[in-house]
Write a protein that holds these residues in place. Structure first.
Motif, PDB file in Angstrom:
ATOM      1  N   VAL A 110       0.857  -1.197   0.000  1.00  0.00           N
ATOM      2  CA  VAL A 110       0.000   0.000   0.000  1.00  0.00           C
ATOM      3  C   VAL A 110       0.894   1.248   0.000  1.00  0.00           C
ATOM      4  N   ASP A 111       1.965   1.216   0.787  1.00  0.00           N
ATOM      5  CA  ASP A 111       2.917   2.342   0.790  1.00  0.00           C
ATOM      6  C   ASP A 111       3.442   2.593  -0.626  1.00  0.00           C
ATOM      7  N   ALA A 112       3.781   1.504  -1.326  1.00  0.00           N
ATOM      8  CA  ALA A 112       4.349   1.621  -2.682  1.00  0.00           C
ATOM      9  C   ALA A 112       3.323   2.226  -3.640  1.00  0.00           C
ATOM     10  N   ILE A 113       2.065   1.781  -3.549  1.00  0.00           N
ATOM     11  CA  ILE A 113       1.005   2.307  -4.438  1.00  0.00           C
ATOM     12  C   ILE A 113       0.832   3.805  -4.182  1.00  0.00           C
ATOM     13  N   LYS A 114       0.736   4.176  -2.902  1.00  0.00           N
ATOM     14  CA  LYS A 114       0.499   5.584  -2.558  1.00  0.00           C
ATOM     15  C   LYS A 114       1.700   6.454  -2.963  1.00  0.00           C
ATOM     16  N   ALA A 115       2.907   5.896  -2.813  1.00  0.00           N
ATOM     17  CA  ALA A 115       4.110   6.652  -3.210  1.00  0.00           C
ATOM     18  C   ALA A 115       4.140   6.895  -4.715  1.00  0.00           C
ATOM     19  N   ALA A 116       3.441   6.028  -5.471  1.00  0.00           N
ATOM     20  CA  ALA A 116       3.362   6.200  -6.927  1.00  0.00           C
ATOM     21  C   ALA A 116       2.199   7.122  -7.314  1.00  0.00           C
ATOM     22  N   ASN A 117       1.525   7.686  -6.318  1.00  0.00           N
ATOM     23  CA  ASN A 117       0.340   8.530  -6.555  1.00  0.00           C
ATOM     24  C   ASN A 117      -0.776   7.778  -7.265  1.00  0.00           C
ATOM     25  N   ILE A 118      -0.939   6.530  -6.850  1.00  0.00           N
ATOM     26  CA  ILE A 118      -1.986   5.671  -7.421  1.00  0.00           C
ATOM     27  C   ILE A 118      -2.994   5.390  -6.305  1.00  0.00           C
ATOM     28  N   THR A 119      -4.270   5.267  -6.689  1.00  0.00           N
ATOM     29  CA  THR A 119      -5.310   4.920  -5.718  1.00  0.00           C
ATOM     30  C   THR A 119      -5.108   3.482  -5.260  1.00  0.00           C
ATOM     31  N   ALA A 120      -5.279   3.249  -3.946  1.00  0.00           N
ATOM     32  CA  ALA A 120      -4.986   1.923  -3.383  1.00  0.00           C
ATOM     33  C   ALA A 120      -6.208   1.277  -2.750  1.00  0.00           C
ATOM     34  N   ILE A 121      -6.434   0.010  -3.123  1.00  0.00           N
ATOM     35  CA  ILE A 121      -7.419  -0.829  -2.444  1.00  0.00           C
ATOM     36  C   ILE A 121      -6.628  -1.879  -1.685  1.00  0.00           C
ATOM     37  N   ALA A 122      -6.932  -2.059  -0.415  1.00  0.00           N
ATOM     38  CA  ALA A 122      -6.223  -3.069   0.368  1.00  0.00           C
ATOM     39  C   ALA A 122      -7.188  -4.174   0.781  1.00  0.00           C
ATOM     40  N   ILE A 123      -6.643  -5.382   0.875  1.00  0.00           N
ATOM     41  CA  ILE A 123      -7.418  -6.532   1.320  1.00  0.00           C
ATOM     42  C   ILE A 123      -6.837  -6.980   2.646  1.00  0.00           C
ATOM     43  N   GLY A 124      -7.631  -6.932   3.706  1.00  0.00           N
ATOM     44  CA  GLY A 124      -7.123  -7.410   4.999  1.00  0.00           C
ATOM     45  C   GLY A 124      -7.577  -6.542   6.149  1.00  0.00           C
ATOM     46  N   ASP A 125      -6.676  -6.402   7.109  1.00  0.00           N
ATOM     47  CA  ASP A 125      -6.975  -5.771   8.393  1.00  0.00           C
ATOM     48  C   ASP A 125      -6.808  -4.238   8.304  1.00  0.00           C
ATOM     49  N   ALA A 126      -7.907  -3.512   8.547  1.00  0.00           N
ATOM     50  CA  ALA A 126      -7.864  -2.046   8.448  1.00  0.00           C
ATOM     51  C   ALA A 126      -6.883  -1.428   9.447  1.00  0.00           C
ATOM     52  N   ALA A 127      -6.596  -2.136  10.539  1.00  0.00           N
ATOM     53  CA  ALA A 127      -5.652  -1.599  11.521  1.00  0.00           C
ATOM     54  C   ALA A 127      -4.232  -1.530  10.939  1.00  0.00           C
ATOM     55  N   VAL A 128      -3.928  -2.416   9.989  1.00  0.00           N
ATOM     56  CA  VAL A 128      -2.593  -2.471   9.376  1.00  0.00           C
ATOM     57  C   VAL A 128      -2.571  -1.722   8.043  1.00  0.00           C
TER      58      VAL A 128
END
Ligand code: G6P
Ligand code: MG
Length: 221
Positions: A176-194
């Motif tokens: 997710v860090d990598a996606i955001k650093a590329a200025n791309i919208t990120a969808i994550a699968i898993g635990d919202a706390a992480v």
């Protein structure tokens, strides 16, 4: 307009984390290092050699081995991993992924694999989903691994679109860090706390659908 979806592989298309864990745990045991499941979480999205370096540092053995020895450890781990995954079949595709890939194909969106795994082409072949993807970024071709943006920027380029026209799907915090650093919208699968730094967090791949990707992308841009 949303034009391309950049997919992580491990933990998004299929669940290989347990096999990576078993292979690292056994190698760790040989080196006298206990790799437990909690520590294994930190290795998600991390390349093979970087994972080994983290395990050695965790065990207080950061400077003990030469590069040649470390390469031999990586080969040993990977041989074991390949042995563990060789029985994978299309039944191991995570829920919701095949219908999503069908939808994306129908709608004419580009689909790219942006995984740190050098085994991605082989795994996609075992799962019989290779034809659903327009390309696979070779992780060896990018200068820096996740959390650096390189692999997702290369994914947008391979799709022939701008980063702003993409959405990335990840299960690891570093991804997710990598996606955001590329200025791309990120969808994550898993635990919202992480994974709370993603634009949207879904608990399960079965919640993925083109409408959800479009909605998330539109709200984020
Ligand atoms: C993915 C996995 C990591 C793995 C990495 C490299 O990012 O989440 O656990 O270490 O790929 O995989 P490889 O198949 O090249 O060893
Ligand atoms: Mg992953």
């Amino acid at each position: 307009m949303l034009k391309a979806v950049l997919f992580d592989l491990d933990g998004v298309i299929t669940d290989t984390a347990k096999f990576h864990f078993l292979a690292w745990r056994d190698l760790g045991a040989e080196l006298g290092i206990i790799v437990d499941e909690a520590f294994n979480e930190e290795l998600k999205g991390v390349s093979r050699m970087d994972s080994l370096e983290r395990i050695l540092a965790y065990g207080g053995l950061a400077d003990k081995y030469s590069l040649a020895e470390k390469e031999a450890f990586c080969t040993k781990k990977n041989d074991h991993y390949l042995e563990l995954i060789k029985e994978m079949t299309p039944a191991d595709i995570l829920p919701g992924i095949l219908p999503l890939l069908e939808e994306l194909r129908e709608a004419g969106l580009k689909t790219i694999i942006t995984s740190a795994s050098k085994n991605a082409p082989g795994i996609l072949a075992l799962l019989q989903v290779k034809d659903y993807f327009d390309g696979i970024v070779d992780p060896a071709s990018v200068a820096a691994g996740k959390p650096a943006p390189d692999i997702f920027l290369a994914g947008a380029e391979l799709a022939g679109v701008q980063p702003a026209e993409c959405i990335g799907v990840e299960d690891a915090a570093s991804g997710v860090d990598a996606i955001k650093a590329a200025n791309i919208t990120a969808i994550a699968i898993g635990d919202a706390a992480v994974l709370g730094h993603a634009d949207r967090v879904l608990t399960d791949t079965s919640d993925l659908a083109l409408a959800v990707l479009r909605d998330t992308w539109e709200l984020a841009v």
